[in-house]
Scaffold this motif. Sequence first.
Motif, mmCIF file in Angstrom:
data_model
loop_
_atom_site.group_PDB
_atom_site.id
_atom_site.type_symbol
_atom_site.label_atom_id
_atom_site.label_comp_id
_atom_site.label_asym_id
_atom_site.label_seq_id
_atom_site.Cartn_x
_atom_site.Cartn_y
_atom_site.Cartn_z
ATOM 1 N N MET A 1 -19.464 3.659 29.426
ATOM 2 C CA MET A 1 -19.857 4.689 30.562
ATOM 3 C C MET A 1 -19.089 4.600 31.857
ATOM 4 N N ILE A 2 -19.169 3.147 32.348
ATOM 5 C CA ILE A 2 -18.516 3.066 33.467
ATOM 6 C C ILE A 2 -17.034 3.455 33.591
ATOM 7 N N LYS A 3 -16.213 3.199 32.559
ATOM 8 C CA LYS A 3 -14.879 3.580 32.325
ATOM 9 C C LYS A 3 -14.792 5.089 32.376
ATOM 10 N N GLU A 4 -15.552 5.908 31.610
ATOM 11 C CA GLU A 4 -15.769 7.413 31.809
ATOM 12 C C GLU A 4 -15.802 7.821 33.247
ATOM 13 N N ALA A 5 -16.590 7.238 33.959
ATOM 14 C CA ALA A 5 -17.366 7.574 35.249
ATOM 15 C C ALA A 5 -16.041 7.467 36.062
ATOM 16 N N VAL A 6 -15.372 6.352 36.109
ATOM 17 C CA VAL A 6 -14.373 5.925 37.119
ATOM 18 C C VAL A 6 -13.112 7.132 36.761
ATOM 19 N N GLU A 7 -12.925 7.447 35.539
ATOM 20 C CA GLU A 7 -11.929 8.284 35.239
ATOM 21 C C GLU A 7 -12.293 9.627 35.712
ATOM 22 N N LYS A 8 -13.345 10.075 35.511
ATOM 23 C CA LYS A 8 -13.653 11.480 36.066
ATOM 24 C C LYS A 8 -14.071 11.728 37.444
ATOM 25 N N MET A 9 -14.351 10.522 38.120
ATOM 26 C CA MET A 9 -14.756 10.773 39.586
ATOM 27 C C MET A 9 -13.324 10.561 40.397
ATOM 28 N N PHE A 10 -12.641 9.822 40.146
ATOM 29 C CA PHE A 10 -11.318 9.630 40.715
ATOM 30 C C PHE A 10 -10.137 10.079 40.013
ATOM 31 N N ASP A 11 -9.369 11.159 40.431
ATOM 32 C CA ASP A 11 -8.356 11.793 39.920
ATOM 33 C C ASP A 11 -7.018 10.739 39.697
ATOM 34 N N GLY A 12 -6.344 10.743 38.594
ATOM 35 C CA GLY A 12 -5.304 9.943 38.292
ATOM 36 C C GLY A 12 -5.719 8.456 38.193
ATOM 37 N N LYS B 1 -2.956 6.088 39.498
ATOM 38 C CA LYS B 1 -2.883 5.955 41.216
ATOM 39 C C LYS B 1 -4.182 5.139 41.718
ATOM 40 N N ASP B 2 -3.905 4.649 42.880
ATOM 41 C CA ASP B 2 -4.997 4.114 43.542
ATOM 42 C C ASP B 2 -6.419 5.022 43.892
ATOM 43 N N ILE B 3 -7.343 4.198 44.110
ATOM 44 C CA ILE B 3 -8.817 5.164 44.292
ATOM 45 C C ILE B 3 -8.575 5.232 45.895
ATOM 46 N N GLU B 4 -8.655 6.502 46.078
ATOM 47 C CA GLU B 4 -8.548 6.997 47.512
ATOM 48 C C GLU B 4 -9.932 6.397 48.415
ATOM 49 N N LEU B 5 -10.739 6.142 48.077
ATOM 50 C CA LEU B 5 -11.976 5.767 48.673
ATOM 51 C C LEU B 5 -11.804 4.349 49.265
ATOM 52 N N PHE B 6 -10.855 3.582 48.980
ATOM 53 C CA PHE B 6 -10.457 2.285 49.448
ATOM 54 C C PHE B 6 -9.462 2.331 50.586
ATOM 55 N N GLN B 7 -8.753 3.605 50.681
ATOM 56 C CA GLN B 7 -7.405 3.647 51.531
ATOM 57 C C GLN B 7 -7.527 3.223 52.918
#
Length: 99
Positions: A40-51, A91-97
């Motif tokens: 569930m965590i893997k699917e959530a990260v891939e859906k919430m953050f593009d790339g 791609k990196d997660i933009e939340l942490f940029q």
Amino acid sequence: MANIQYYDVILKPVITEKSMLGMTDKKYTFLVHPDSNKTMIKEAVEKMFDGAKVSKVNTMNQDGKTRRRGMTSGKTAKVKKAIVWLTEDSKDIELFQGL
């Protein structure tokens, strides 16, 4: 188990020195829903953050700390953390940029 949607799985990111150092290796740390599992965590990260493509997920449950206030004692809430490893070509997660 309750019906948990992908946007309910990830609660918030964990911002510590250790988690910031892990971002150079594409490791991201999140607080997650206590009833969620690794898929569930893997699917959530891939859906919430593009790339973002997840290679593996490590989870840990932490019990609440015992706290005292005067003569009464209690416990803080227990939490579940997840460390998400991204693949090399994702791609990196933009939340942490900006941090």
